[in-house]
Design an enzyme around this catalytic site. Structure first.
Site, short mmCIF file in Angstrom:
data_model
loop_
_atom_site.label_atom_id
_atom_site.label_comp_id
_atom_site.label_asym_id
_atom_site.label_seq_id
_atom_site.Cartn_x
_atom_site.Cartn_y
_atom_site.Cartn_z
N TRP A 62 0.82 -1.22 0.00
CA TRP A 62 0.00 0.00 0.00
C TRP A 62 0.85 1.27 0.00
O TRP A 62 0.32 2.36 -0.13
CB TRP A 62 -0.93 -0.01 1.21
N HIS A 68 12.94 -1.86 -0.42
CA HIS A 68 12.17 -1.37 -1.57
C HIS A 68 12.91 -0.19 -2.23
O HIS A 68 13.52 0.63 -1.54
CB HIS A 68 10.77 -0.93 -1.12
N GLU A 80 12.40 -6.45 -8.89
CA GLU A 80 11.61 -5.26 -9.22
C GLU A 80 12.42 -4.32 -10.09
O GLU A 80 13.20 -3.50 -9.57
CB GLU A 80 11.23 -4.50 -7.94
N SER A 126 4.12 -2.72 -11.69
CA SER A 126 2.87 -2.59 -12.46
C SER A 126 2.19 -3.94 -12.70
O SER A 126 1.59 -4.15 -13.76
CB SER A 126 3.14 -1.86 -13.78
N GLY A 143 1.70 -2.90 -6.18
CA GLY A 143 1.54 -1.58 -5.58
C GLY A 143 0.17 -0.99 -5.91
O GLY A 143 -0.84 -1.28 -5.26
#
Ligand code: PGA
Length: 251
Positions: free
Chosen positions: A9, A92, A162, A211, A232
């Site tokens: 989130w 992240h 990622e 995405s 996300g």
């Protein structure tokens, strides 16, 4: 292993009422979906308010490396575990960028999280991808992030590939193609083999992030061989996240 679908989130939503409503809607929607492990990683302030279920786990998006003490503003793995969380996102790219998190810091956080019994979701990735050579920065990230972790229970770990350029469609990111994702995932797996050996690496799930949503998740899992995804933007729309979890199953 079941695919692991983790909603990130980030710094959303703006109120606790919205957070509770979104979480309850997702919890209801994923009830009885077998064969997929679903998780929501929410901002710290909402964590104690979100009650996990058999079908939906809860996690944090960062932690400090000490258990407690004079570290103003920090939250420890033990405090996170005590709130009923099982998972934790670490490293992240947004934290690397906006909080200047280094791999040395991420390494301390990872070891502290594993020692405490949390399930870390470690993020690594390339900043640009013009050729396969751009993947080389992942070597350093994984080697530093995992340094000294050999004695810990790495079956709890998931690593997310990622590509930074594919994150956040809202900011112009475009999901990577299944071929690029497959290349990234197998690159990560090869480095893990080198660092940790085959037996340990086979216990670690390798996810994709960038995405991902209900329309592309199945390709990432069944074409690119990702063992799940970090989601996300699409995790902020309950029905979209529920569909992403549903579509992560074999169809
Ligand atoms: P996104 O975010 O799905 O909005 O691209 C993924 C992430 O940053 O983990």
């Amino acid at each position: 292993m079941r695919p692991l679908i983790v909603g990130n989130w980030k710094c959303n939503p703006a109120t606790k009422k919205e957070a509770q409503e979104m979480f309850e809607a997702i919890k209801k929607g994923v009830e009885n979906i077998e064969g997929v492990e679903a998780v929501i990683c929410a901002p710290f302030i909402y964590l104690g308010l979100l009650e996990p279920s058999l079908f939906l786990g809860v996690g944090a998006q960062d932690c400090f490396w000490e258990e407690k003490g004079a570290y103003t503003g920090e939250i420890s793995p033990k405090q996170i575990l005590d709130l009923g969380c099982k998972y934790i996102i670490l490293g992240h790219s947004e934290r690397r960028k906006y909080q200047n998190e280094t791999d040395e810091m991420i390494n301390k956080k990872l070891k502290a999280a594993l020692t405490t019994g949390l399930y870390p979701i470690l993020c690594v990735g390339d900043k640009k991808r013009e050729s396969k050579d751009d993947l080389k920065e992942i070597d350093y990230q994984l080697e530093s992030d995992l340094a000294g972790s050999e004695g810990l229970d790495l079956s709890k770990l998931a690593v997310t590939y990622e590509p930074v350029w594919a994150i956040s469609t809202s900011k112009g990111g475009v999901a990577a193609t299944p071929e690029i994702v497959e290349e990234g995932i197998s690159y990560v797996r090869d480095i893990l083999y080198k660092i940790l050996g085959k037996v340990t690496t086979e216990k670690i799930r390798i996810l994709y992030g960038g995405s991902a949503d209900s329309t592309n998740i199945n390709n990432f899992i069944y074409k690119s061989k990702a063992e799940g995804a970090l989601v996300g933007g699409a995790s902020l729309k309950p029905q979209e996240f529920i569909n992403t979890v549903k579509n992560a199953r074999k169809i």
